[in-house]
Design a protein around this motif. Structure first.
Motif, PDB file in Angstrom:
ATOM      1  N   LEU A  23       0.855  -1.119   0.064  1.00  0.00           N
ATOM      2  CA  LEU A  23       0.281  -0.403   0.638  1.00  0.00           C
ATOM      3  C   LEU A  23       0.970   1.582  -0.078  1.00  0.00           C
ATOM      4  N   GLU A 196      -1.305  -2.707  -4.351  1.00  0.00           N
ATOM      5  CA  GLU A 196      -2.166  -2.702  -4.388  1.00  0.00           C
ATOM      6  C   GLU A 196      -3.343  -1.453  -5.081  1.00  0.00           C
ATOM      7  N   LYS A 197      -3.234  -0.266  -3.618  1.00  0.00           N
ATOM      8  CA  LYS A 197      -3.673   0.820  -3.517  1.00  0.00           C
ATOM      9  C   LYS A 197      -2.675   1.934  -3.171  1.00  0.00           C
ATOM     10  N   ARG A 256      -6.547   0.782  -7.764  1.00  0.00           N
ATOM     11  CA  ARG A 256      -7.545   1.620  -6.843  1.00  0.00           C
ATOM     12  C   ARG A 256      -6.768   2.966  -6.551  1.00  0.00           C
ATOM     13  N   HIS A 258      -7.234   6.329  -3.567  1.00  0.00           N
ATOM     14  CA  HIS A 258      -7.912   6.767  -2.849  1.00  0.00           C
ATOM     15  C   HIS A 258      -8.001   8.353  -2.455  1.00  0.00           C
ATOM     16  N   MET A 281     -13.002   7.153  -4.043  1.00  0.00           N
ATOM     17  CA  MET A 281     -12.080   5.563  -4.620  1.00  0.00           C
ATOM     18  C   MET A 281     -12.703   5.524  -5.989  1.00  0.00           C
ATOM     19  N   GLU A 283     -11.208   4.119  -9.178  1.00  0.00           N
ATOM     20  CA  GLU A 283     -10.970   2.555  -9.840  1.00  0.00           C
ATOM     21  C   GLU A 283     -11.587   2.696 -11.975  1.00  0.00           C
TER      22      GLU A 283
END
Length: 285
Positions: A23, A196-197, A256, A258, A281, A283
């Motif tokens: 992350l 992942e994010k 994604r 945020h 968010m 995406e």
């Protein structure tokens, strides 16, 4: 007791989903001014690390830098939202951004049981950058944009279960250090780490349909919708680079991105480990 157990159980599928995942978290400089808030953020990051996630921190520090400039008798100057950075200002960046702020974050994370290590984008060739001018052609001094990311030093730290804390200072091919936008550094770093994010912790709730109404939060956007909001000038000036950073990051392969309000206590846990989440968010859709 049942309510406490249900809260923990709600987090379980998210812990399973993000276990072992990287992350990239951009920590806005304004959030570092409140001691209680800082502790809340550090606790969240350490907890995420202990349940098997791999947080990487990129931090800002604009307010602190402006204060240090004023102490040195220099008036902060901005062109098109970019800080004009002469040699003296660059020295202040090294001391404040790469030194004091970076080490305070490392100390804060370690105080709560984390194993954090502070680096800057200059270390290990992490962020290769090039000088830029303003759109109107004005000289900004030692201000740059990301040219290439070499994530090997960050990946090594993650593989050894450290929490990297990165100051957004890059270097060009001539050996000059350059002042970089922390949102953009985080957005470029995330895909290079196959994160992942991307999470931008800021001091606003997220993207608002009406900038004057905090209840008009847009909880999710597709890439297309986010780009249209920028094109239609429906996003306020300070939010534009954040949305653009998220769009670039998702286009580059991150699932994604945020934008969340770091002023909400334990906002990271609420965003990552609950069904509702907070903030906006973005995406692929």
């Amino acid at each position: 007791m049942e309510e406490r157990a249900s809260i923990l159980l709600e987090a379980l599928p998210y812990i399973q989903r993000f276990y072992g995942k990287t992350l990239v978290i951009k920590l806005g400089g304004t959030l570092l001014e409140d001691e209680e808030l800082k502790d809340s953020i550090y606790q969240d990051i350490v907890l995420l690390n202990y349940v098997g996630m791999k947080p990487t921190i990129v931090h800002g520090g604009g307010t602190e830098i402006s204060k240090e400039m004023e102490k040195a008798g220099k008036k902060p100057e901005f062109i098109e939202g970019l800080r004009v950075t002469d040699e003296e200002t660059m020295e202040i960046l090294h001391k404040s951004l790469g030194g004091k702020i970076n080490k305070e974050i490392v100390l804060g994370l370690n105080k709560h049981g984390g194993h954090a290590i502070g680096v800057s984008g200059m270390d290990g060739g992490l962020v290769q950058a090039k000088k830029i001018e303003s759109k109107s052609g004005e000289d900004l001094g030692f201000v740059g944009e990301v040219e290439e990311i070499n994530p090997s030093i960050t990946q090594y730290l993650l593989d050894e279960d450290y929490i990297p804390v990165i100051a957004p200072i890059g270097a060009d091919k001539e050996g000059n250090s350059l002042n970089l936008n922390a949102d953009i550094v985080a957005a470029e770093l995330a895909p290079s780490l196959e994160a992942e994010k991307l999470i931008l912790l800021t001091d606003v709730p997220g993207v608002l349909e009406d900038p004057n109404d905090e209840d008009s939060l847009i909880s999710s956007l597709t890439l297309e919708e986010a780009q249209k909001l920028v094109e239609d000038e429906k996003i306020t000036e300070g939010m534009i680079p954040k949305v653009q950073a998220c769009v670039k990051c998702v286009e580059s392969g991150v699932e994604r991105a945020h934008i969340i309000n770091g002023e909400t206590p334990h906002s990271l846990l609420l965003e990552l480990l609950t069904e509702g989440g907070i903030g906006t968010m973005i995406e692929r859709g």
